[in-house]
Design an enzyme around this catalytic site. Structure first.
Site, mmCIF file in Angstrom:
data_model
loop_
_atom_site.group_PDB
_atom_site.id
_atom_site.type_symbol
_atom_site.label_atom_id
_atom_site.label_comp_id
_atom_site.label_asym_id
_atom_site.label_seq_id
_atom_site.Cartn_x
_atom_site.Cartn_y
_atom_site.Cartn_z
ATOM 1 N N SER A 1 3.872 -13.759 2.758
ATOM 2 C CA SER A 1 5.066 -14.489 2.058
ATOM 3 C C SER A 1 5.918 -15.157 3.334
ATOM 4 O O SER A 1 6.465 -16.219 3.186
ATOM 5 C CB SER A 1 5.624 -13.393 1.094
ATOM 6 O OG SER A 1 6.208 -12.335 2.068
ATOM 7 N N HIS B 1 -1.105 -8.116 -0.688
ATOM 8 C CA HIS B 1 0.290 -8.060 -0.373
ATOM 9 C C HIS B 1 1.202 -7.559 -1.468
ATOM 10 O O HIS B 1 0.911 -6.671 -1.732
ATOM 11 C CB HIS B 1 0.480 -9.790 0.053
ATOM 12 C CG HIS B 1 1.841 -9.838 0.789
ATOM 13 N ND1 HIS B 1 2.531 -8.953 1.563
ATOM 14 C CD2 HIS B 1 2.477 -11.143 0.874
ATOM 15 C CE1 HIS B 1 3.601 -9.435 2.094
ATOM 16 N NE2 HIS B 1 3.552 -10.655 1.719
ATOM 17 N N HIS C 1 -2.165 -1.076 6.258
ATOM 18 C CA HIS C 1 -1.366 -1.903 6.946
ATOM 19 C C HIS C 1 -1.857 -2.643 7.804
ATOM 20 O O HIS C 1 -2.750 -2.308 8.628
ATOM 21 C CB HIS C 1 -0.144 -1.489 7.072
ATOM 22 C CG HIS C 1 1.173 -2.663 6.791
ATOM 23 N ND1 HIS C 1 1.457 -3.421 7.873
ATOM 24 C CD2 HIS C 1 1.887 -2.935 5.962
ATOM 25 C CE1 HIS C 1 2.296 -4.325 7.665
ATOM 26 N NE2 HIS C 1 2.554 -4.025 6.381
ATOM 27 N N ARG D 1 9.809 2.270 4.703
ATOM 28 C CA ARG D 1 10.241 1.868 3.386
ATOM 29 C C ARG D 1 9.631 2.811 2.261
ATOM 30 O O ARG D 1 10.291 3.145 1.358
ATOM 31 C CB ARG D 1 9.817 0.396 2.967
ATOM 32 C CG ARG D 1 10.527 -0.477 3.975
ATOM 33 C CD ARG D 1 9.704 -2.122 3.924
ATOM 34 N NE ARG D 1 8.461 -1.810 4.052
ATOM 35 C CZ ARG D 1 7.436 -2.805 3.837
ATOM 36 N NH1 ARG D 1 8.057 -4.155 3.534
ATOM 37 N NH2 ARG D 1 6.227 -2.727 4.008
ATOM 38 N N ASP E 1 4.633 -0.213 -1.314
ATOM 39 C CA ASP E 1 4.168 -0.270 -2.396
ATOM 40 C C ASP E 1 3.635 0.804 -3.245
ATOM 41 O O ASP E 1 3.344 0.855 -4.538
ATOM 42 C CB ASP E 1 3.054 -1.324 -2.715
ATOM 43 C CG ASP E 1 3.643 -2.823 -2.041
ATOM 44 O OD1 ASP E 1 4.551 -2.983 -2.560
ATOM 45 O OD2 ASP E 1 2.895 -3.334 -1.359
HETATM 46 N N1 AMX Z 1 -8.572 1.287 0.639
HETATM 47 C C1 AMX Z 1 -9.822 1.066 1.095
HETATM 48 N N2 AMX Z 1 -10.120 0.186 2.135
HETATM 49 C C2 AMX Z 1 -9.244 -0.199 2.903
HETATM 50 C C3 AMX Z 1 -8.018 -0.052 2.890
HETATM 51 C C4 AMX Z 1 -7.665 0.826 1.764
HETATM 52 N N3 AMX Z 1 -6.040 1.052 1.057
HETATM 53 N N4 AMX Z 1 -7.060 -0.489 3.744
HETATM 54 C C5 AMX Z 1 -7.894 -1.184 4.489
HETATM 55 N N5 AMX Z 1 -9.148 -1.007 3.974
HETATM 56 C C6 AMX Z 1 -10.508 -1.384 4.344
HETATM 57 C C7 AMX Z 1 -10.522 -2.887 4.576
HETATM 58 O O1 AMX Z 1 -10.707 -3.529 3.469
HETATM 59 C C8 AMX Z 1 -11.381 -3.291 5.699
HETATM 60 O O2 AMX Z 1 -12.660 -3.189 5.153
HETATM 61 P P1 AMX Z 1 -13.935 -4.029 5.678
HETATM 62 O O3 AMX Z 1 -14.182 -3.818 7.118
HETATM 63 O O4 AMX Z 1 -15.195 -3.500 4.619
HETATM 64 O O5 AMX Z 1 -13.456 -5.468 5.295
HETATM 65 C C9 AMX Z 1 -11.291 -2.205 6.611
HETATM 66 O O6 AMX Z 1 -10.556 -1.206 5.999
HETATM 67 C C10 AMX Z 1 -10.388 -2.506 7.798
HETATM 68 O O7 AMX Z 1 -9.196 -3.023 7.346
HETATM 69 P P2 AMX Z 1 -8.056 -2.969 8.121
HETATM 70 O O8 AMX Z 1 -8.230 -3.350 9.388
HETATM 71 O O9 AMX Z 1 -7.603 -1.526 8.420
HETATM 72 O O10 AMX Z 1 -6.769 -3.587 7.318
HETATM 73 P P3 AMX Z 1 -6.171 -5.079 7.206
HETATM 74 O O11 AMX Z 1 -5.412 -5.169 8.154
HETATM 75 O O12 AMX Z 1 -7.592 -5.848 7.319
HETATM 76 O O13 AMX Z 1 -5.837 -5.042 5.706
HETATM 77 C C11 AMX Z 1 -4.285 -4.170 4.087
HETATM 78 C C12 AMX Z 1 -4.254 -4.582 5.499
HETATM 79 C C13 AMX Z 1 -2.793 -3.916 3.580
HETATM 80 C C14 AMX Z 1 -4.584 -5.900 3.245
HETATM 81 C C15 AMX Z 1 -5.429 -3.216 3.535
HETATM 82 O O14 AMX Z 1 -4.925 -1.886 4.335
HETATM 83 C C16 AMX Z 1 -5.186 -3.269 2.086
HETATM 84 O O15 AMX Z 1 -6.053 -3.829 1.277
HETATM 85 N N6 AMX Z 1 -4.618 -2.256 1.379
HETATM 86 C C17 AMX Z 1 -4.387 -2.102 0.079
HETATM 87 C C18 AMX Z 1 -3.446 -3.101 -0.696
HETATM 88 C C19 AMX Z 1 -2.078 -2.709 -0.288
HETATM 89 O O16 AMX Z 1 -1.601 -1.694 -0.523
HETATM 90 N N7 AMX Z 1 -1.554 -4.039 -0.009
HETATM 91 C C20 AMX Z 1 0.025 -4.000 0.242
HETATM 92 C C21 AMX Z 1 0.239 -4.025 1.749
HETATM 93 C C22 AMX Z 1 1.773 -4.111 2.032
HETATM 94 C C23 AMX Z 1 2.354 -5.383 1.231
HETATM 95 O O17 AMX Z 1 2.114 -6.523 1.951
HETATM 96 N N8 AMX Z 1 3.147 -5.445 0.437
#
Ligand code: AMX
Length: 439
Positions: free
Chosen positions: A241, A271, A318, A327, A373
Site C-alpha cells: 500500500s 496484505h 511477514h 502491533r 492481522d
Molecule cells: N502460511 C502458509 N505458507 C506461508 C505463510 C503462511 N502464513 N507465510 C509464508 N508462507 C509460504 C509462502 O507462501 C512461500 O511459499 P512458496 O515458496 O511455496 O511460494 C514460502 O512460505 C516462503 O515465503 P516467505 O518468504 O516466508 O514469505 P513472503 O515474504 O513471500 O510472504 C506474506 C509474506 C506475509 C505474504 C506471507 O507470510 C503470507 O502469505 N502470510 C499470510 C497472509 C498474511 O497474513 N498477510 C498479512 C501480512 C501483513 C500485512 O501486510 N498486513
C-alpha cells in the site's frame, strides 16, 4: 496559512536541501548488492527508496521517527480520560518528526474536523453501486470520486513551480484524511445498517468521531479505535500500500489517485485483506469442530489441513519481520486487559501457541510469527463490529495517514518519477553464462 502547514514548510525546506547535497556529494557511493533471487522474489531486502516516516526492523518491529509502539502508547497525547494514543498524534510525529504536545494534537483534530465535509456526488456514486460490491472496492472508488476536489491537480493545471508542489499537496493530504472516516462510515452503514447514516460530531476526536459515525458510541469502542487507527498507520515504504501510493504519486498524480492505488494494493489477501481472512478462517475452524473453543489438537489438525490444501495460514508470516509483530503484541495486551474471557480471543491465544511450530516445521516459511492481522478482527467482533468484510477499510483509513504523510514529504523533497529497470529471463541467463567458468 494554518500553523501546521507553516511549520512543515519551515522544517522541510532545509531537509530538501540536505538531501540534494547528500546526493550531489555522495551519490556514487555503493550501499548494497543484490542477487538474482531478490529480483525474482519481490525485491525483498533491496534498498530501493527512502521513507522518512517510519522504519521497520526485522527483529524489533516498526519505529515511527525512532519511537517504538510501546513508547508511543506511553508518550503520545491521549483524549481526556483516555488510555490509548490519538492517531492525530502519530500523524504529527510522522509529518514533523517530533512528538506533539496536547495542543498540537487538538489543533490537528480541529483542522481535520473543519475539512471533513464530503461532497454529495461521492455518496451519489456509492448509492449507484450494488450492495454486494466489496467495501474496499467502494472505498477506493469513493477516494477516486473525491478527486474532483484535488487542490494539487487544480494548481498544476494553472501552472505551479516545482518548489511549491508541497503546498497544494498539503491541502489534499489534510482534506483527504479528514474526509475518509465519513466516507468509510457511509459505506459501512449503507451495506450493513439499512442505509441509515449518522451525522459526524465535530466535538469528538478523529477516531472517536469515526466510531460514532459507524454507530458505536461506547467509550470502550472509542478506546479500541484510537489504538487500532494508531497501530495501522505506517510500516515503512516498501509494503504494497505504501509503495503503490508512492509510485503512483511519483508521476505527480495527486493524493486521491495515489491513495486509491494504495488502497487497491491493501485490498489483497496477502496484505491488508488478511485481517478479514483471519476472522473468516477462525470462524470456519470453529464451525468445523461444532462451535465453542476447539482443542489444541483440533486446531493443529486444522492448520495442517489448510497447508495441505495449498493455502496460507492468514495472519502469520511477514516479508520483513522475523519476530512477533509488536502491533500484534499491543493488541494482545489490550485484549488481556479488557476482554480476557472472550472466546475468539482464547482461540487467538491457542493459535499463537501452535501455529509458529507448525510453520517452522515446513522449513520454508521465513517468519512463522503472527502479524498485525492475526489479532485485530477478534477485538472488533468483541465490541460488536462483526462484519469482517469491512475490516480492511478500517485498516485503510489508518494506513492513509502514513502513506499520505510520505506523499507530502515526496513533494516537499521533489522526489522524481520512479522508474526501476526490468530485464527478461533471457537477459538473466546471459548474465549467468558470463560469470560461469568455461569447461
Ligand atoms: N502460511 C502458509 N505458507 C506461508 C505463510 C503462511 N502464513 N507465510 C509464508 N508462507 C509460504 C509462502 O507462501 C512461500 O511459499 P512458496 O515458496 O511455496 O511460494 C514460502 O512460505 C516462503 O515465503 P516467505 O518468504 O516466508 O514469505 P513472503 O515474504 O513471500 O510472504 C506474506 C509474506 C506475509 C505474504 C506471507 O507470510 C503470507 O502469505 N502470510 C499470510 C497472509 C498474511 O497474513 N498477510 C498479512 C501480512 C501483513 C500485512 O501486510 N498486513
Amino acid at each position: 496559512m494554518d500553523k501546521l502547514k507553516e511549520k512543515f514548510g519551515i522544517i522541510s525546506a532545509p531537509i530538501a536541501q540536505q538531501i540534494k547535497d547528500l546526493v550531489k556529494d555522495h551519490g556514487s557511493q555503493i550501499i548494497g548488492q543484490y542477487s538474482i533471487e531478490q529480483v525474482y522474489h519481490g525485491m525483498k531486502g533491496m534498498i530501493g527508496m527512502v521513507t522518512e516516516t517510519s522504519k521497520l526492523d526485522a527483529e524489533e518491529g516498526i519505529r515511527f521517527r525512532g519511537y517504538s509502539i510501546p513508547e508511543l502508547r506511553e508518550k503520545l497525547p491521549k483524549a481526556p480520560g483516555g488510555s490509548e494514543p490519538l492517531p492525530e498524534g502519530i500523524f504529527y510525529l510522522m509529518l514533523i518528526g517530533e512528538l506533539p504536545s496536547e495542543e498540537d494534537v487538538r489543533e490537528v483534530s480541529n483542522n481535520w474536523a473543519r475539512r471533513s465535509n464530503v461532497p454529495k456526488h461521492v455518496f451519489d456514486m456509492l448509492d449507484k453501486m450494488p450492495l454486494s460490491t466489496h467495501p474496499m472496492t467502494q472505498f477506493s472508488m469513493a477516494i477516486l470520486a473525491l478527486q474532483t476536489e484535488s487542490v494539487f491537480a487544480a494548481a498544476y493545471r494553472k501552472g505551479i513551480s516545482k518548489k511549491q508542489y508541497w503546498d497544494p499537496m498539503y491541502e489534499d493530504v489534510m482534506n483527504l484524511i479528514a474526509r475518509l472516516p465519513r466516507v468509510a462510515a457511509y459505506i459501512y452503514r449503507r451495506i450493513y445498517k439499512n442505509n441509515v447514516h449518522i451525522e459526524p460530531d465535530p466535538k469528538l476526536d478523529w477516531a472517536a468521531n469515526f466510531a460514532h459515525m459507524l454507530g458505536f458510541d461506547e467509550p470502550d469502542f472509542f478506546r479500541l479505535m484510537r489504538l487500532y487507527l494508531t497501530l495501522h498507520v505506517d510500516h515503512e515504504g516498501g509494503n504494497v500500500s505504501a509503495h503503490a501510493t508512492h509510485l503512483v504519486g511519483s508521476a505527480l498524480s495527486d493524493a486521491y489517485y495515489a491513495l486509491s492505488a494504495g488502497m487497491d494494493g491493501l485490498a489483497g489477501p496477502l496484505h491488508g485483506l488478511a485481517n478479514q481472512e483471519v476472522v473468516r478462517w477462525i470462524l470456519d475452524l470453529k464451525k468445523y469442530y461444532g462451535g465453542g473453543i476447539p482443542s489444541k489438537e483440533q486446531i493443529e489438525e486444522y492448520i495442517h489441513r489448510t497447508l495441505d490444501e495449498g493455502k496460507v495460514v492468514p495472519g502469520y508470516g511477514h516479508a520483513v519481520l522475523r519476530k512477533t509483530d509488536p502491533r500484534f503484541v499491543a493488541q494482545n495486551e489490550f485484549a488481556k486487559k479488557y476482554m480476557p474471557d472472550d472466546e475468539l480471543f482464547k482461540i487467538v491465544e491457542i493459535l499463537y501457541q501452535v501455529v509458529p511450530e507448525i510453520l517452522k516445521s515446513t522449513g520454508k516459511i521465513k517468519n512463522p510469527w503472527p502479524n498485525v492481522d492475526a489479532h485485530s478482527g477478534v477485538l472488533l467482533i468483541h465490541y460488536g463490529l462483526v462484519e469482517y468484510d469491512f475490516y480492511t477499510v478500517l485498516f485503510g483509513v489508518s494506513r492513509a495517514i502514513g502513506v499520505l504523510t510520505s506523499l507530502l514529504w515526496d513533494r516537499a523533497l521533489n522526489t522524481p518519477i520512479e522508474r526501476p529497470g526490468s530485464v527478461t529471463t533471457e537477459w538473466m541467463l546471459s548474465q549467468i553464462k558470463k560469470v560461469q567458468p568455461a569447461n
